[in-house]
Design a protein around this motif. Structure first.
Motif, PDB file in Angstrom:
ATOM      1  N   PHE A 137     -28.646  -5.664  -3.534  1.00  0.00           N
ATOM      2  CA  PHE A 137     -30.091  -5.841  -3.407  1.00  0.00           C
ATOM      3  C   PHE A 137     -30.661  -5.139  -2.185  1.00  0.00           C
ATOM      4  O   PHE A 137     -30.014  -5.030  -1.137  1.00  0.00           O
ATOM      5  N   ALA A 138     -31.903  -4.698  -2.310  1.00  0.00           N
ATOM      6  CA  ALA A 138     -32.669  -4.194  -1.183  1.00  0.00           C
ATOM      7  C   ALA A 138     -33.160  -5.356  -0.335  1.00  0.00           C
ATOM      8  O   ALA A 138     -33.572  -6.387  -0.864  1.00  0.00           O
ATOM      9  N   SER A 139     -33.100  -5.186   0.991  1.00  0.00           N
ATOM     10  CA  SER A 139     -33.647  -6.164   1.921  1.00  0.00           C
ATOM     11  C   SER A 139     -33.187  -7.574   1.569  1.00  0.00           C
ATOM     12  O   SER A 139     -32.005  -7.810   1.321  1.00  0.00           O
ATOM     13  N   ASP A 140     -34.141  -8.510   1.510  1.00  0.00           N
ATOM     14  CA  ASP A 140     -33.832  -9.908   1.182  1.00  0.00           C
ATOM     15  C   ASP A 140     -34.221 -10.251  -0.257  1.00  0.00           C
ATOM     16  O   ASP A 140     -34.434 -11.421  -0.581  1.00  0.00           O
ATOM     17  N   HIS A 141     -34.307  -9.257  -1.121  1.00  0.00           N
ATOM     18  CA  HIS A 141     -34.783  -9.509  -2.478  1.00  0.00           C
ATOM     19  C   HIS A 141     -33.840 -10.402  -3.270  1.00  0.00           C
ATOM     20  O   HIS A 141     -34.283 -11.157  -4.143  1.00  0.00           O
ATOM     21  N   GLY A 142     -32.545 -10.343  -2.988  1.00  0.00           N
ATOM     22  CA  GLY A 142     -31.620 -11.256  -3.649  1.00  0.00           C
ATOM     23  C   GLY A 142     -31.890 -12.698  -3.263  1.00  0.00           C
ATOM     24  O   GLY A 142     -31.842 -13.599  -4.105  1.00  0.00           O
ATOM     25  N   GLN A 143     -32.200 -12.921  -1.989  1.00  0.00           N
ATOM     26  CA  GLN A 143     -32.516 -14.272  -1.530  1.00  0.00           C
ATOM     27  C   GLN A 143     -33.842 -14.749  -2.113  1.00  0.00           C
ATOM     28  O   GLN A 143     -33.979 -15.919  -2.492  1.00  0.00           O
ATOM     29  N   ILE A 144     -34.821 -13.850  -2.177  1.00  0.00           N
ATOM     30  CA  ILE A 144     -36.111 -14.216  -2.767  1.00  0.00           C
ATOM     31  C   ILE A 144     -35.932 -14.589  -4.231  1.00  0.00           C
ATOM     32  O   ILE A 144     -36.509 -15.573  -4.723  1.00  0.00           O
ATOM     33  N   LEU A 145     -35.123 -13.823  -4.947  1.00  0.00           N
ATOM     34  CA  LEU A 145     -34.867 -14.114  -6.360  1.00  0.00           C
ATOM     35  C   LEU A 145     -34.167 -15.458  -6.523  1.00  0.00           C
ATOM     36  O   LEU A 145     -34.538 -16.267  -7.391  1.00  0.00           O
TER      37      LEU A 145
END
Length: 249
Positions: A162-170
């Motif tokens: 994932f880019a940046s924190d996009h995995g955490q946001i998802l």
């Protein structure tokens, strides 16, 4: 107008002057003293793939820095005086050619870590979108962008870079959806469900909750939230047509 001190000046404009005078002073005197973050929307786009029997999320592989070749949520920066859902509608339309309405976007809590983006201070405002069956075939051929899009099944997300924190946001968005499912019932994912069979409901719940759901308990558990619905147009069906339901209003 002359003032004996900064304190006297502030007192005058905040408590004596007209609002028009105050705003003129504020934009000249105070506003430049506050650093301005950029604001972006990141859109968690979910669908239920009825052919593959999988809940999927739409991701895009970035083709430029930052995070070149990594996978991101669809999204982008707000334009001047654009509200969050308007930005979501615009970005989805630009990047997928899908026309959605404001009521299809659910605003989640913002992500505001000042170091989350190497370009500067960027606050992300996640928007959750559940595509209904009529919207789930998304046109990914928009000419404005030449990115690589892919529908990822939830079970595949652990392997995504994932880019940046996009995995955490998802992950946060999915946790929010499952929490709402437990507190609000099936109305929390009415758009995602559309018209569905009990088998569809079992598959969706198992993938969202990441646990086994006993088919025999489903109808009894959710019977007060279901009503019969006309079957969708099926390409081909062998054998007896199952019962179809929708979420009761």
């Amino acid at each position: 107008m002359q003032f004996a001190s900064k304190e006297e000046e502030r007192y005058y404009y905040e408590q004596v002057a007209s609002q028009k005078e105050f705003l003129t002073w504020y934009k000249r005197q105070d506003l430049p003293n506050y650093p301005k973050p950029s604001v972006a929307v990141d859109i968690i786009t979910l669908r239920y793939n009825r052919e593959l029997k999988k809940v999927e999320v739409l991701l895009v592989q970035r083709n430029k820095n930052p995070w070149r070749n990594k996978w991101a949520l669809v999204g982008g920066f707000l334009q001047p005086y654009e509200d969050l859902k308007e930005a979501g509608i615009r970005k989805i339309k630009e990047e997928t050619n899908l026309a959605l309405k404001k009521e299809q976007f659910k605003l989640l809590s913002p992500w505001s870590s000042p170091k989350r983006d190497p370009r500067g201070w960027v606050i992300s405002c996640p928007l959750l979108v559940e595509l209904s069956p009529k919207d789930e075939t998304v046109d990914l051929s928009a000419e404005a962008h030449k990115y690589h899009y892919h529908w990822y099944a939830l079970a595949e997300l652990s392997e995504v870079d994932f880019a940046s924190d996009h995995g955490q946001i998802l992950s946060y968005a999915l946790e929010t959806l499952t929490t709402r499912l437990q507190t609000q019932g099936l109305s929390a994912m009415e758009q995602l469900l559309g018209v569905f069979t009990m088998k569809d409901l079992q598959v969706i719940l198992e993938q969202l909750l990441n646990k086994k759901i006993h088919y025999s308990n489903l109808k009894r558990t959710f019977q007060d939230q279901l009503e019969l619905a006309a079957p969708p147009r099926l390409k081909k069906h062998v054998g007896r047509t199952p019962a179809y339901f929708k979420v009761k209003k």
